[in-house]
Design a protein around this motif. Structure first.
Motif, PDB file in Angstrom:
ATOM      1  N   VAL A 178       0.813  -1.222   0.000  1.00 11.28           N
ATOM      2  CA  VAL A 178       0.000   0.000   0.000  1.00 11.28           C
ATOM      3  C   VAL A 178       0.846   1.271   0.000  1.00 11.28           C
ATOM      4  O   VAL A 178       0.762   2.098  -0.914  1.00 11.28           O
ATOM      5  CB  VAL A 178      -0.959   0.010   1.219  1.00 11.28           C
ATOM      6  CG1 VAL A 178      -1.793   1.293   1.213  1.00 11.28           C
ATOM      7  CG2 VAL A 178      -1.860  -1.208   1.199  1.00 11.28           C
ATOM      8  N   ASP A 179       1.664   1.431   1.037  1.00 10.31           N
ATOM      9  CA  ASP A 179       2.380   2.691   1.213  1.00 10.31           C
ATOM     10  C   ASP A 179       3.402   2.970   0.113  1.00 10.31           C
ATOM     11  O   ASP A 179       3.460   4.079  -0.422  1.00 10.31           O
ATOM     12  CB  ASP A 179       3.061   2.718   2.586  1.00 10.31           C
ATOM     13  CG  ASP A 179       2.046   2.649   3.717  1.00 10.31           C
ATOM     14  OD1 ASP A 179       0.954   3.181   3.529  1.00 10.31           O
ATOM     15  OD2 ASP A 179       2.351   2.068   4.773  1.00 10.31           O
ATOM     16  N   LEU A 180       4.218   1.967  -0.223  1.00  8.99           N
ATOM     17  CA  LEU A 180       5.251   2.188  -1.242  1.00  8.99           C
ATOM     18  C   LEU A 180       4.667   2.471  -2.623  1.00  8.99           C
ATOM     19  O   LEU A 180       5.133   3.382  -3.319  1.00  8.99           O
ATOM     20  CB  LEU A 180       6.207   0.996  -1.283  1.00  8.99           C
ATOM     21  CG  LEU A 180       7.125   0.865  -0.045  1.00  8.99           C
ATOM     22  CD1 LEU A 180       8.038  -0.343  -0.183  1.00  8.99           C
ATOM     23  CD2 LEU A 180       7.949   2.135   0.152  1.00  8.99           C
ATOM     24  N   PRO A 181       3.640   1.716  -3.067  1.00  9.15           N
ATOM     25  CA  PRO A 181       3.033   2.062  -4.366  1.00  9.15           C
ATOM     26  C   PRO A 181       2.454   3.472  -4.395  1.00  9.15           C
ATOM     27  O   PRO A 181       2.555   4.178  -5.398  1.00  9.15           O
ATOM     28  CB  PRO A 181       1.935   1.004  -4.530  1.00  9.15           C
ATOM     29  CG  PRO A 181       2.429  -0.166  -3.745  1.00  9.15           C
ATOM     30  CD  PRO A 181       3.120   0.429  -2.570  1.00  9.15           C
ATOM     31  N   ARG A 182       1.837   3.905  -3.284  1.00  5.04           N
ATOM     32  CA  ARG A 182       1.291   5.267  -3.225  1.00  5.04           C
ATOM     33  C   ARG A 182       2.411   6.293  -3.319  1.00  5.04           C
ATOM     34  O   ARG A 182       2.308   7.294  -4.022  1.00  5.04           O
ATOM     35  CB  ARG A 182       0.507   5.473  -1.933  1.00  5.04           C
ATOM     36  CG  ARG A 182      -0.860   4.799  -1.918  1.00  5.04           C
ATOM     37  CD  ARG A 182      -1.579   5.094  -0.619  1.00  5.04           C
ATOM     38  NE  ARG A 182      -2.897   4.465  -0.576  1.00  5.04           N
ATOM     39  CZ  ARG A 182      -3.692   4.476   0.467  1.00  5.04           C
ATOM     40  NH1 ARG A 182      -3.302   5.095   1.575  1.00  5.04           N
ATOM     41  NH2 ARG A 182      -4.873   3.890   0.436  1.00  5.04           N
ATOM     42  N   LEU A 183       3.493   6.047  -2.587  1.00  2.00           N
ATOM     43  CA  LEU A 183       4.629   6.960  -2.601  1.00  2.00           C
ATOM     44  C   LEU A 183       5.239   7.031  -3.996  1.00  2.00           C
ATOM     45  O   LEU A 183       5.603   8.103  -4.493  1.00  2.00           O
ATOM     46  CB  LEU A 183       5.677   6.502  -1.582  1.00  2.00           C
ATOM     47  CG  LEU A 183       6.920   7.381  -1.430  1.00  2.00           C
ATOM     48  CD1 LEU A 183       6.519   8.769  -0.961  1.00  2.00           C
ATOM     49  CD2 LEU A 183       7.896   6.750  -0.447  1.00  2.00           C
ATOM     50  N   SER A 184       5.349   5.875  -4.655  1.00  2.00           N
ATOM     51  CA  SER A 184       5.906   5.818  -5.999  1.00  2.00           C
ATOM     52  C   SER A 184       5.034   6.585  -6.983  1.00  2.00           C
ATOM     53  O   SER A 184       5.534   7.328  -7.835  1.00  2.00           O
ATOM     54  CB  SER A 184       6.041   4.357  -6.444  1.00  2.00           C
ATOM     55  OG  SER A 184       6.517   4.290  -7.764  1.00  2.00           O
ATOM     56  N   ALA A 185       3.705   6.423  -6.867  1.00  2.00           N
ATOM     57  CA  ALA A 185       2.785   7.137  -7.760  1.00  2.00           C
ATOM     58  C   ALA A 185       2.891   8.642  -7.552  1.00  2.00           C
ATOM     59  O   ALA A 185       2.866   9.425  -8.511  1.00  2.00           O
ATOM     60  CB  ALA A 185       1.352   6.667  -7.515  1.00  2.00           C
ATOM     61  N   ARG A 186       3.007   9.053  -6.307  1.00  2.00           N
ATOM     62  CA  ARG A 186       3.135  10.473  -6.000  1.00  2.00           C
ATOM     63  C   ARG A 186       4.438  11.032  -6.565  1.00  2.00           C
ATOM     64  O   ARG A 186       4.475  12.144  -7.112  1.00  2.00           O
ATOM     65  CB  ARG A 186       3.084  10.676  -4.484  1.00  2.00           C
ATOM     66  CG  ARG A 186       3.153  12.128  -4.041  1.00  2.00           C
ATOM     67  CD  ARG A 186       1.992  12.906  -4.584  1.00  2.00           C
ATOM     68  NE  ARG A 186       2.016  14.295  -4.178  1.00  2.00           N
ATOM     69  CZ  ARG A 186       1.245  15.231  -4.691  1.00  2.00           C
ATOM     70  NH1 ARG A 186       0.388  14.928  -5.644  1.00  2.00           N
ATOM     71  NH2 ARG A 186       1.322  16.469  -4.250  1.00  2.00           N
TER      72      ARG A 186
END
Length: 202
Positions: A178-186
């Protein structure tokens, strides 16, 4: 001896009160819908928040609720016509008789007034903006609660947490999925915005 308040028949709510309650419920449902879309598109998807982007969605939601109210009014009208020709005892909650005609007529008026008010709000640009802004605040409040909860969990001392090993594995999985994919997208979104700005300046 005077009757107590509990012995007095309950007063029937005024038409305006019923309509206001219906509009309140409709507004709450619209805010919830918008909040979920903001969470998906802006928070999870990394898109920029623009009130104008969500206004059409707010308008669509209000019109959909207005159509529901109009459909209920049509159904109530048909039930009223049938009930006016029935004089026997009722067999159930929705088995209307002639004595129910007045209430059915009142319910139809309520539905039509709610539908009319919803369509007026759907055409009101300021009303749409207010709904979107309220949904944005609700979305941010939910994200803030989740962040606070995550920080509290991450700050827990291992020696005070009996199931630390199991919980750590779950937290690490949440971080990866969850957190890493969101950070990557941002990050990709920010890099794309910087490149766009650079190309405009050159």
């Amino acid at each position: 001896m005077a009757n107590s308040a509990r012995d007095e028949p309950a007063k029937r709510p005024k038409l305006t009160e019923v309509v206001e309650e219906g509009l309140y419920i409709a507004a709450a449902a619209t805010r919830l819908l918008l909040k979920n879309r903001i969470l998906v598109e802006v928070i999870a998807g990394g898109e920029d928040f623009e009130i104008e982007h969500f206004k059409p969605q707010a308008r669509e939601a209000l019109i959909s609720l207005a159509v529901e109210a109009e459909t209920d009014a049509d159904r109530t009208h048909r039930e009223k016509k049938l009930a006016s020709r029935r004089f026997s005892d009722s067999d159930g909650t929705h088995d209307y008789r002639s004595r129910d005609v007045r209430n059915l007529r009142r319910r139809r008026r309520q539905s039509l007034k709610i539908a009319k008010a919803l369509r007026e709000r759907a055409d009101d640009d300021a009303e749409l903006a207010e709904l979107v802004e309220a949904a944005r605040e609700a979305a941010w409040a939910e994200v803030s609660r989740n962040i606070d909860s995550t920080l509290r969990i991450e700050a827990a001392r291992p020696d005070l947490e009996p199931d630390y090993g199991k919980m750590r594995a779950a937290r690490m999985q949440s971080l990866r999925l969850v957190d890493l994919p969101r950070l990557s997208a941002r990050k990709r979104h920010m890099e794309s915005a910087r490149q766009s700005e650079a190309s405009e300046e050159s």
